[in-house]
Design a protein around this motif. Structure first.
Motif, PDB file in Angstrom:
ATOM      1  N   GLU A   1      33.887 -12.916  37.654  1.00  0.00           N
ATOM      2  CA  GLU A   1      35.299 -13.112  37.974  1.00  0.00           C
ATOM      3  C   GLU A   1      35.497 -13.279  39.473  1.00  0.00           C
TER       4      GLU A   1
ATOM      5  N   ASP B   1      37.015 -16.455  41.551  1.00  0.00           N
ATOM      6  CA  ASP B   1      38.105 -16.248  42.526  1.00  0.00           C
ATOM      7  C   ASP B   1      37.702 -16.786  43.898  1.00  0.00           C
TER       8      ASP B   1
ATOM      9  N   ASN C   1      37.854 -20.546  43.916  1.00  0.00           N
ATOM     10  CA  ASN C   1      39.247 -20.990  43.985  1.00  0.00           C
ATOM     11  C   ASN C   1      39.797 -20.850  45.411  1.00  0.00           C
TER      12      ASN C   1
END
Length: 238
Positions: free
Chosen positions: A227, A231, A234
Motif C-alpha cells: 500500500e 501511495d 501516486n
C-alpha cells in the motif's frame, strides 16, 4: 589481489526478507521492487556511481541469486557480491563483508529505500561532512514531520554540535534514521561473527561521543508495504 576482490568503499544491504511487502516479495526480493521506473537497488547503485564510487559490495540472502544476476552486468559501479548462507542482519552483514571493504571508512546504505535529493546529493553531502578525526559514525537522518509513509516515533535527537542522542524513554524524537551511514570499520573490532544489528556499533560510537547526524534536506519515502508503494508512486506521479 584478485581484481574482483579489490576493496570497495561502499556497501548496499540487500539481504532482508521483505516480509511486510508480501505478496510482492513472494517471488522477488524487496530491493528489486521497482519505484519510479526502476528497482530500488538500482536507484541506490546509480547514486553511488554519481558520487564517484566505482566498486560497491552488495550482500544478498533471500532470493539472492536474483540479486546477483541483476547486478552481474552493471558496468558502473561494478558490484562485488557478498552472499549470506544464513541471514546475518545489518551488523553481521557488514562485518561479513569487511574483507571486501576499505579499512578506513565505508558508506553503507539500505537497498530498499527511495528519496529525492535536496540542494545537493545526499551521498556527496555525507562524504563532505564525514570527519574521521572526530567521527566513527555519521548517520543520515530525516525529520519525522513530512516523511512519506513513516509512522514511527523517531529515533534520534540531533544536538547543537551535530552529535546524536537516542530517543530513549522519550515519547518521540524529531528525527528517524534513513538507513544511510558512513562507518569506521574499527567499530566492529572484537565483535564475534554472527547475526547482530548495526545498533551494536552505533551504541559504541554514541558511548564515545563519536556518532553524528546529517539531516537529509530532500523528501524521504518509507516504502514498507504494498500500500505504501502504491501511495509513493501516486505521490511521485503528482
Amino acid at each position: 589481489m584478485h581484481p574482483v576482490l579489490k576493496p570497495a568503499q561502499a556497501m548496499v544491504l540487500a539481504a532482508g526478507l521483505g516480509k511486510r511487502m508480501r505478496p510482492i516479495t513472494d517471488k522477488m526480493p524487496k530491493p528489486l521492487v521497482p519505484v519510479a521506473g526502476k528497482p530500488m537497488l538500482d536507484h541506490v547503485l546509480d547514486r553511488l556511481g554519481d558520487a564517484g564510487f566505482d566498486r560497491v559490495v552488495v550482500n544478498n540472502h533471500y532470493l539472492g541469486e536474483m540479486i546477483s544476476d541483476h547486478v552481474a552486468n552493471r558496468d558502473f559501479p561494478v558490484v562485488v557480491n557478498s552472499p549470506e548462507v544464513e541471514l546475518l542482519e545489518t551488523g553481521g552483514g557488514v562485518q561479513n563483508a569487511l574483507p571486501l571493504l576499505d579499512d578506513s571508512a565505508i558508506l553503507v546504505a539500505n537497498a530498499d529505500m527511495y528519496w529525492t535529493e535536496g540542494k545537493d546529493p545526499l551521498f556527496e553531502r555525507m562524504i563532505e561532512a564525514f570527519d574521521a578525526e572526530h567521527m566513527d559514525a555519521l548517520l543520515a537522518i530525516a525529520p519525522v514531520d513530512g516523511a512519506f509513509g513513516y509512522d514511527g516515533a523517531g529515533d534520534f535527537f540531533w544536538q547543537v554540535d551535530g552529535r546524536l542522542k537516542r530517543r530513549g524513554s522519550a515519547v518521540a524524537a524529531p528525527y528517524f534514521f534513513t538507513g544511510v551511514q558512513i562507518l569506521n570499520p574499527r567499530l566492529f573490532e572484537g565483535l564475534l561473527p554472527g547475526n547482530f544489528s548495526l545498533n551494536v556499533v552505533y551504541d559504541r560510537a554514541l558511548e564515545n561521543g563519536r556518532c553524528y547526524g546529517l539531516v537529509h534536506d530532500g523528501r524521504w519515502f518509507h516504502i514498507g508495504t504494498p500500500e505504501a508503494l502504491q501511495d509513493a508512486e501516486n505521490a511521485l506521479a503528482e
